[in-house]
Write an enzyme that holds these catalytic residues in place. Sequence first.
Site, PDB file in Angstrom:
ATOM      1  N   ALA A 197       0.886  -1.288   0.117  1.00 35.34           N
ATOM      2  CA  ALA A 197       0.122   0.028   0.032  1.00 35.34           C
ATOM      3  C   ALA A 197       0.871   1.343   0.022  1.00 35.34           C
ATOM      4  O   ALA A 197       2.120   1.177   0.126  1.00 35.34           O
ATOM      5  CB  ALA A 197      -1.103  -0.068   1.216  1.00 35.34           C
TER       6      ALA A 197
ATOM      7  N   GLY B 276       0.630  -5.109   1.069  1.00 39.74           N
ATOM      8  CA  GLY B 276      -0.387  -5.227   0.336  1.00 39.74           C
ATOM      9  C   GLY B 276      -0.083  -5.705  -1.058  1.00 39.74           C
ATOM     10  O   GLY B 276      -1.268  -6.272  -1.676  1.00 39.74           O
TER      11      GLY B 276
ATOM     12  N   GLU C   9      -0.317  -9.467  -0.229  1.00 33.76           N
ATOM     13  CA  GLU C   9      -1.807  -9.613  -0.192  1.00 33.76           C
ATOM     14  C   GLU C   9      -2.697  -9.751  -1.334  1.00 33.76           C
ATOM     15  O   GLU C   9      -3.538 -10.589  -1.591  1.00 33.76           O
ATOM     16  CB  GLU C   9      -2.402  -8.890   0.833  1.00 33.76           C
ATOM     17  CG  GLU C   9      -1.636  -8.872   2.341  1.00 33.76           C
ATOM     18  CD  GLU C   9      -1.754  -7.784   3.329  1.00 33.76           C
ATOM     19  OE1 GLU C   9      -1.729  -6.487   2.949  1.00 33.76           O
ATOM     20  OE2 GLU C   9      -2.037  -7.897   4.347  1.00 33.76           O
TER      21      GLU C   9
ATOM     22  N   GLU D 128       5.266  -5.241   6.898  1.00 29.20           N
ATOM     23  CA  GLU D 128       4.393  -3.982   8.025  1.00 29.20           C
ATOM     24  C   GLU D 128       4.908  -3.665   9.340  1.00 29.20           C
ATOM     25  O   GLU D 128       5.157  -2.990   9.759  1.00 29.20           O
ATOM     26  CB  GLU D 128       3.186  -4.410   7.835  1.00 29.20           C
ATOM     27  CG  GLU D 128       2.182  -4.285   6.686  1.00 29.20           C
ATOM     28  CD  GLU D 128       2.383  -5.662   5.928  1.00 29.20           C
ATOM     29  OE1 GLU D 128       3.061  -6.590   5.940  1.00 29.20           O
ATOM     30  OE2 GLU D 128       1.530  -5.592   4.812  1.00 29.20           O
TER      31      GLU D 128
END
Length: 257
Positions: free
Chosen positions: A65, A108, A111, A131
């Site tokens: 992200a 992300g 993911e 993260e």
Amino acid sequence: MSHEHIRVEREGEVGIVRLHRPKALNALCDALITELNAALRAFEENASIGCTIITGSEKAFAAGADIAEMQDRTWPAIWQEDFLADWDRVADVRKPLVAAVSGYALGGGCELAMMCDIIIAAENARFGQPEIRLGIIPGAGGTQRLIRAVGKAKAMDLILTGRMMDAHEAEACGLVARVVPVEQLMEEALSTAREIAGHSRTAVLAAKEAVLRAFETPLQEGLRFERRLFHALFATPDRKEGMEAFLEKRPPRWSGR
Ligand code: DAK
């Protein structure tokens, strides 16, 4: 429809979405996710598309992200607006998704790849959930899907250290279906997607839904669900055609019904 952060193409019955934010290693900003969801929705509604590939550049599938977008957010704001909630829509796509991963698939990005049904990795792919190094935890399914894909030991290893693993380690632990040389990545993803798109659409949707049930339910319930879907396919012309074609030693002519 024009897009700023993705490129959308099709090859016959295969849709292709290429993440395209080269200056930020395809960091998944809000606008990119909105565009990705719109492109996936359009392929979902297009009856002539049977499978979609999500890919990035050679250097990065996606580096996570967008950290710059998250930096100044406060807890009450992200709580109230259910920050990044529309990422879930990728996992709601019913047609199969193939992730063709080259380079970084982090946070992300990893993911997003795990929301797809098959991950094909180039030899230079690097997967990770870093993260923890930012003082956060995975938030788009990383703590849940990774453990189901690779087991507790490896998931804890990756999530608690934030380290990356290469394509061969990812294949050995079950995250990745196949590893190919970088230059063969799209060819391999396309031939896989074409093969899927060439099957009965009804059977493919049923197979994806049944396999995903295994992630979400206890075994007994999953087995019952599988049996019901299996029975239901006996109501489809495609099931009759598939078996007839086999017995008559000819390729099936799928009607999608
Ligand atoms: N966000 C924003 N910009 C990024 C970025 C990212 N994730 N990753 C890289 N960039 C930018 C860099 O800032 C740099 O920009 P400039 O300085 O050139 O302007 C450019 O991309 C090139 O990056 P580097 O110079 O760092 O390139 P290197 O080759 O040296 O390093 C790297 C590559 C991938 C190792 C490094 O860039 C890196 O560590 N990137 C950050 C990886 C990371 O920590 N990812 C996890 C982010 S957190 C949720 C949904 C999703 C999420 C959470 C919740 N919900 C649904 C609730 C996801 C969270 C995350 O992914």
